[in-house]
Design a protein around this motif. Structure first.
Motif, PDB file in Angstrom:
ATOM      1  N   ARG A 169      37.743  64.359  86.523  1.00  0.00           N
ATOM      2  CA  ARG A 169      37.362  63.557  85.353  1.00  0.00           C
ATOM      3  C   ARG A 169      37.744  64.278  84.070  1.00  0.00           C
ATOM      4  O   ARG A 169      38.323  63.678  83.152  1.00  0.00           O
ATOM      5  CB  ARG A 169      35.850  63.287  85.396  1.00  0.00           C
ATOM      6  CG  ARG A 169      35.307  62.574  84.171  1.00  0.00           C
ATOM      7  CD  ARG A 169      33.774  62.544  84.182  1.00  0.00           C
ATOM      8  NE  ARG A 169      33.259  61.816  83.029  1.00  0.00           N
ATOM      9  CZ  ARG A 169      33.103  62.344  81.817  1.00  0.00           C
ATOM     10  NH1 ARG A 169      33.444  63.606  81.603  1.00  0.00           N
ATOM     11  NH2 ARG A 169      32.625  61.602  80.827  1.00  0.00           N
TER      12      ARG A 169
ATOM     13  N   GLU B 155      33.506  56.943  75.971  1.00  0.00           N
ATOM     14  CA  GLU B 155      32.544  57.452  76.945  1.00  0.00           C
ATOM     15  C   GLU B 155      31.211  56.741  76.725  1.00  0.00           C
ATOM     16  O   GLU B 155      30.457  57.060  75.807  1.00  0.00           O
ATOM     17  CB  GLU B 155      32.404  58.968  76.829  1.00  0.00           C
ATOM     18  CG  GLU B 155      33.659  59.714  77.239  1.00  0.00           C
ATOM     19  CD  GLU B 155      33.466  61.216  77.297  1.00  0.00           C
ATOM     20  OE1 GLU B 155      32.770  61.699  78.220  1.00  0.00           O
ATOM     21  OE2 GLU B 155      34.009  61.915  76.410  1.00  0.00           O
TER      22      GLU B 155
ATOM     23  N   ASN C 172      33.892  59.716  90.448  1.00  0.00           N
ATOM     24  CA  ASN C 172      33.537  59.184  89.138  1.00  0.00           C
ATOM     25  C   ASN C 172      34.124  57.787  88.989  1.00  0.00           C
ATOM     26  O   ASN C 172      35.147  57.457  89.608  1.00  0.00           O
ATOM     27  CB  ASN C 172      34.056  60.089  88.018  1.00  0.00           C
ATOM     28  CG  ASN C 172      33.241  61.372  87.879  1.00  0.00           C
ATOM     29  OD1 ASN C 172      33.782  62.479  87.975  1.00  0.00           O
ATOM     30  ND2 ASN C 172      31.949  61.254  87.656  1.00  0.00           N
TER      31      ASN C 172
ATOM     32  N   TRP D 286      35.503  54.491  86.594  1.00  0.00           N
ATOM     33  CA  TRP D 286      36.224  54.187  85.360  1.00  0.00           C
ATOM     34  C   TRP D 286      36.608  52.713  85.320  1.00  0.00           C
ATOM     35  O   TRP D 286      36.842  52.103  86.366  1.00  0.00           O
ATOM     36  CB  TRP D 286      37.524  54.978  85.280  1.00  0.00           C
ATOM     37  CG  TRP D 286      37.456  56.461  85.496  1.00  0.00           C
ATOM     38  CD1 TRP D 286      37.187  57.111  86.671  1.00  0.00           C
ATOM     39  CD2 TRP D 286      37.702  57.478  84.520  1.00  0.00           C
ATOM     40  NE1 TRP D 286      37.247  58.473  86.482  1.00  0.00           N
ATOM     41  CE2 TRP D 286      37.565  58.734  85.173  1.00  0.00           C
ATOM     42  CE3 TRP D 286      38.048  57.457  83.160  1.00  0.00           C
ATOM     43  CZ2 TRP D 286      37.750  59.941  84.513  1.00  0.00           C
ATOM     44  CZ3 TRP D 286      38.228  58.656  82.499  1.00  0.00           C
ATOM     45  CH2 TRP D 286      38.077  59.885  83.180  1.00  0.00           C
TER      46      TRP D 286
ATOM     47  N   GLU E  89      28.010  56.438  88.786  1.00  0.00           N
ATOM     48  CA  GLU E  89      29.252  56.945  89.384  1.00  0.00           C
ATOM     49  C   GLU E  89      29.316  56.486  90.829  1.00  0.00           C
ATOM     50  O   GLU E  89      28.426  55.792  91.311  1.00  0.00           O
ATOM     51  CB  GLU E  89      29.304  58.467  89.298  1.00  0.00           C
ATOM     52  CG  GLU E  89      28.132  59.164  89.979  1.00  0.00           C
ATOM     53  CD  GLU E  89      28.072  60.658  89.690  1.00  0.00           C
ATOM     54  OE1 GLU E  89      29.118  61.256  89.383  1.00  0.00           O
ATOM     55  OE2 GLU E  89      26.969  61.236  89.785  1.00  0.00           O
TER      56      GLU E  89
ATOM     57  N   THR F 251      34.424  55.338  80.604  1.00  0.00           N
ATOM     58  CA  THR F 251      33.727  56.066  81.668  1.00  0.00           C
ATOM     59  C   THR F 251      32.412  56.579  81.123  1.00  0.00           C
ATOM     60  O   THR F 251      32.270  56.818  79.913  1.00  0.00           O
ATOM     61  CB  THR F 251      34.587  57.215  82.219  1.00  0.00           C
ATOM     62  OG1 THR F 251      33.992  57.728  83.417  1.00  0.00           O
ATOM     63  CG2 THR F 251      34.734  58.349  81.212  1.00  0.00           C
ATOM     64  N   ARG F 252      31.447  56.731  81.991  1.00  0.00           N
ATOM     65  CA  ARG F 252      30.111  57.156  81.559  1.00  0.00           C
ATOM     66  C   ARG F 252      30.155  58.578  81.008  1.00  0.00           C
ATOM     67  O   ARG F 252      30.856  59.435  81.548  1.00  0.00           O
ATOM     68  CB  ARG F 252      29.138  57.059  82.726  1.00  0.00           C
ATOM     69  CG  ARG F 252      27.673  57.222  82.316  1.00  0.00           C
ATOM     70  CD  ARG F 252      26.744  56.764  83.402  1.00  0.00           C
ATOM     71  NE  ARG F 252      25.360  56.953  83.024  1.00  0.00           N
ATOM     72  CZ  ARG F 252      24.413  56.020  83.123  1.00  0.00           C
ATOM     73  NH1 ARG F 252      24.725  54.826  83.590  1.00  0.00           N
ATOM     74  NH2 ARG F 252      23.154  56.276  82.774  1.00  0.00           N
TER      75      ARG F 252
END
Length: 285
Positions: A212, A228, A187, A189, A182, A199-200
């Motif tokens: 998020r 994800e 965060n 993306w 991040e 995104t993680r």
């Protein structure tokens, strides 16, 4: 105009606010915090922020300093005293004041609570959204429980400063396996080549940002496919779009990573669409 803060049961002038030198937040960073956005005098996603505050405290075995209804009242009084309509409200809770010793106090002490509020630099945010920003990547040297919103932020500070010195807006942190975790305070993306939002996942590797969470809800409402998973800086550089998210600015497009352009080096259409969608899904109280 004078600013005001809430410190352990008292509303005081910001310039005069103080904590004890043996507060464990000062001595050990033994505490947590939350930052809640304020738009038009209303709190953004307040319930989610307070839920995460309770979770962070529970993980560190720190009691809530006051019941949630009382905390909601304190937040609103701090906003009223500071006459803020658009801004940020900070909540910080530490284990409290005790003689300096690493273990928890043998005799429990009351947790310490500080609440402050400040206006947003709306012009700076608007410019960042309009033009997009640059990020740089660097190794993630933080502790292993990033899911706790701890006040211990020294690695984040070093990363943010390194980004500033490189002429970038934010630093993206990279784990030993070569994947982005991040940003130092956001965060991360991307939009991949198939138009999917990536995104993680929210594990102990990242802070599960409230923004998020709401953006994932907004993406679902917009029919945007979300994956994800972790991604590398190289994948991010070749992505269609990239952006960062945080309570302070919702979404800011990323147009350069380590000097390389992302897409056409302009804010992406899906990024801007999702930013607008947040306004339809975000919870104001």
């Amino acid at each position: 105009m004078s600013r005001f803060a809430y410190v352990n049961g008292r509303y005081v002038r910001h310039a005069e606010a103080a904590i004890h030198i043996e507060d464990r937040g000062y001595q050990f960073a033994d505490g947590v915090y939350e930052v809640c956005g304020l738009r038009g005098g209303r709190f953004m996603d307040e319930a989610l922020h307070l839920e995460r505050l309770e979770r962070s405290l529970a993980e560190l075995r720190i009691a809530m300093p006051v019941p949630v209804p009382a905390l909601r009242h304190i937040l609103r009084e701090v906003v009223r005293l500071n006459r803020i309509s658009n801004g940020l409200v900070y909540i910080q809770v530490t284990r409290g004041v005790a003689p300096r010793d690493h273990p928890f106090p043998a005799t429990p002490v009351p947790p310490a609570l500080v609440v402050t509020a400040r206006r947003l630099n709306e012009a700076r945010i608007a410019a960042a959204v309009e033009k997009g920003v640059a990020v740089v990547t660097m190794p993630d040297i933080r502790w292993a429980r990033r899911d706790i919103k701890s006040v211990s932020l020294l690695p984040n500070i070093l990363a943010k400063q390194a980004a500033r010195e490189a002429g970038a807006y934010e630093a993206w942190l990279v784990d030993p396996q070569g994947f982005v975790t991040e940003g130092s305070s956001t965060n991360a993306w991307i939009v991949d080549g198939d138009g999917r939002l990536v995104t993680r996942p929210a594990t102990c590797d990242i802070l599960n940002g409230v923004t998020r969470r709401v953006l994932l809800e907004a993406a679902k409402a917009e029919g945007i496919e979300v994956v994800e998973r972790a991604f590398t800086p190289e994948e991010a550089k070749s992505a269609r779009e990239a952006f960062i998210s945080a309570s302070s600015a919702i979404i800011i497009p990323v147009v350069r990573i380590d000097g390389a352009p992302v897409g056409n080096a302009e804010p992406g259409l899906l990024t801007l669409r999702l930013r607008e969608a947040y306004g339809r899904v975000g919870h104001l109280t």
